[in-house]
Design a protein around this motif. Sequence first.
Motif, PDB file in Angstrom:
ATOM      1  N   HIS A 146       0.846  -1.571  -0.020  1.00  0.00           N
ATOM      2  CA  HIS A 146       0.362  -0.417   0.346  1.00  0.00           C
ATOM      3  C   HIS A 146       1.326   0.929   0.121  1.00  0.00           C
ATOM      4  O   HIS A 146       1.713   1.718   0.902  1.00  0.00           O
ATOM      5  CB  HIS A 146      -0.620  -0.250   1.289  1.00  0.00           C
ATOM      6  CG  HIS A 146      -1.446   0.763   1.171  1.00  0.00           C
ATOM      7  ND1 HIS A 146      -2.780   1.212   0.530  1.00  0.00           N
ATOM      8  CD2 HIS A 146      -1.870   2.464   1.972  1.00  0.00           C
ATOM      9  CE1 HIS A 146      -3.650   2.299   0.948  1.00  0.00           C
ATOM     10  NE2 HIS A 146      -2.778   3.071   1.539  1.00  0.00           N
ATOM     11  N   SER A 147       1.037   2.119  -0.775  1.00  0.00           N
ATOM     12  CA  SER A 147       1.193   3.233  -0.264  1.00  0.00           C
ATOM     13  C   SER A 147      -0.089   4.459  -1.039  1.00  0.00           C
ATOM     14  O   SER A 147      -0.678   4.684  -1.853  1.00  0.00           O
ATOM     15  CB  SER A 147       2.217   3.606  -2.413  1.00  0.00           C
ATOM     16  OG  SER A 147       1.801   3.676  -3.411  1.00  0.00           O
ATOM     17  N   GLY A 148       1.101   5.773  -0.122  1.00  0.00           N
ATOM     18  CA  GLY A 148       0.348   7.127  -0.637  1.00  0.00           C
ATOM     19  C   GLY A 148       0.526   8.024  -0.321  1.00  0.00           C
ATOM     20  O   GLY A 148       2.470   7.981   0.540  1.00  0.00           O
ATOM     21  N   ASP A 149       0.764   9.206  -0.476  1.00  0.00           N
ATOM     22  CA  ASP A 149       1.280  11.023  -0.662  1.00  0.00           C
ATOM     23  C   ASP A 149       0.795  11.699   0.303  1.00  0.00           C
ATOM     24  O   ASP A 149      -1.312  11.127  -0.043  1.00  0.00           O
ATOM     25  CB  ASP A 149       1.267  11.080  -2.255  1.00  0.00           C
ATOM     26  CG  ASP A 149       2.189  12.796  -1.872  1.00  0.00           C
ATOM     27  OD1 ASP A 149       2.211  13.380  -0.729  1.00  0.00           O
ATOM     28  OD2 ASP A 149       2.931  13.007  -3.239  1.00  0.00           O
TER      29      ASP A 149
ATOM     30  N   GLY B 122      -1.875  14.137  -1.129  1.00  0.00           N
ATOM     31  CA  GLY B 122      -3.263  14.054  -1.781  1.00  0.00           C
ATOM     32  C   GLY B 122      -3.044  14.084  -3.505  1.00  0.00           C
ATOM     33  O   GLY B 122      -3.620  13.790  -4.185  1.00  0.00           O
TER      34      GLY B 122
ATOM     35  N   THR C  92      -1.152  12.276  -5.286  1.00  0.00           N
ATOM     36  CA  THR C  92      -0.571  11.005  -5.670  1.00  0.00           C
ATOM     37  C   THR C  92      -1.649  10.520  -4.740  1.00  0.00           C
ATOM     38  O   THR C  92      -1.871   9.884  -4.080  1.00  0.00           O
ATOM     39  CB  THR C  92       0.358  10.532  -5.882  1.00  0.00           C
ATOM     40  OG1 THR C  92       1.440  11.446  -6.070  1.00  0.00           O
ATOM     41  CG2 THR C  92       0.567   9.098  -6.293  1.00  0.00           C
ATOM     42  N   PRO C  93      -2.807   9.245  -5.309  1.00  0.00           N
ATOM     43  CA  PRO C  93      -3.805   8.683  -4.678  1.00  0.00           C
ATOM     44  C   PRO C  93      -2.712   7.852  -4.406  1.00  0.00           C
ATOM     45  O   PRO C  93      -2.419   6.736  -4.417  1.00  0.00           O
ATOM     46  CB  PRO C  93      -5.123   8.371  -5.682  1.00  0.00           C
ATOM     47  CG  PRO C  93      -4.232   9.140  -7.312  1.00  0.00           C
ATOM     48  CD  PRO C  93      -3.203  10.202  -6.872  1.00  0.00           C
ATOM     49  N   ALA C  94      -3.441   7.047  -3.417  1.00  0.00           N
ATOM     50  CA  ALA C  94      -2.951   5.852  -2.719  1.00  0.00           C
ATOM     51  C   ALA C  94      -3.243   4.620  -3.479  1.00  0.00           C
ATOM     52  O   ALA C  94      -4.390   4.949  -4.179  1.00  0.00           O
ATOM     53  CB  ALA C  94      -3.443   5.819  -0.814  1.00  0.00           C
ATOM     54  N   ALA C  95      -2.592   3.817  -2.879  1.00  0.00           N
ATOM     55  CA  ALA C  95      -2.554   2.787  -4.029  1.00  0.00           C
ATOM     56  C   ALA C  95      -2.436   1.440  -3.392  1.00  0.00           C
ATOM     57  O   ALA C  95      -1.051   1.095  -2.510  1.00  0.00           O
ATOM     58  CB  ALA C  95      -2.117   2.740  -5.329  1.00  0.00           C
ATOM     59  N   THR C  96      -3.185   0.574  -3.216  1.00  0.00           N
ATOM     60  CA  THR C  96      -2.692  -0.991  -3.370  1.00  0.00           C
ATOM     61  C   THR C  96      -2.376  -1.912  -4.113  1.00  0.00           C
ATOM     62  O   THR C  96      -3.249  -1.689  -5.474  1.00  0.00           O
ATOM     63  CB  THR C  96      -3.895  -1.808  -1.848  1.00  0.00           C
ATOM     64  OG1 THR C  96      -3.849  -0.437  -1.371  1.00  0.00           O
ATOM     65  CG2 THR C  96      -3.384  -2.650  -1.368  1.00  0.00           C
TER      66      THR C  96
ATOM     67  N   THR D  53       5.931  10.321   1.280  1.00  0.00           N
ATOM     68  CA  THR D  53       5.548   9.320   0.273  1.00  0.00           C
ATOM     69  C   THR D  53       5.432   8.107   1.517  1.00  0.00           C
ATOM     70  O   THR D  53       6.395   7.914   2.358  1.00  0.00           O
ATOM     71  CB  THR D  53       6.221   8.499  -0.606  1.00  0.00           C
ATOM     72  OG1 THR D  53       6.041   9.867  -1.492  1.00  0.00           O
ATOM     73  CG2 THR D  53       5.964   7.745  -1.422  1.00  0.00           C
TER      74      THR D  53
END
Length: 176
Positions: free
Chosen positions: A38-41, A44, A46-50, A138
């Motif tokens: 799971h990553s995110g900034d 906001g 860069t949308p979070a992504a899994t 990040t």
Amino acid sequence: MKIRLPALALCAAIGGALAGPAFALDMPARKPGLWEIHSGDASGKTPAATMQQCIDAASDKAMQERGQGMAQALGKDACSQDVRAQSGNQITIDSVCKIGTTTATTHTVISGDFNSAYRMDRKASYNPPLMGRSESNTTMEAKWIGPCKADQRPGDMVMPNGTKMNMLDAMAARKK
């Protein structure tokens, strides 16, 4: 001990991971099987992504080596500062690197055991702004969730939109 962030971590950190020397760090090998990342900034932007990735020892090593190649593409003199420290399961990296005409100043903390979980927090500033961003914050968290699924092979990555791609196949295609 050299420290190398697995190439997957770079993919997972989407956008905020442009920070030079963490590409060439020698991290412990991850436990073979299925990892959820799971990553995110925090901004906001860069949308979070899994995503999920199936690995074995060979695919993990190949992706780490690919990460090293990405670092070498920046050039051997790209970083004027590259300070790394390790204490137990925590690795800290402070760097100042050139990415084109931009100077990227980063502080990265990576922690975990790479058998069950690991986490990366990276704060970066860019002067002048890089791709319209003057800073990024990040976070990437990865956890081992078990054996790979029956329809998966090492290197398979399931993206947030459900698309499955094999990183080893993609790397081989780029070499051609």
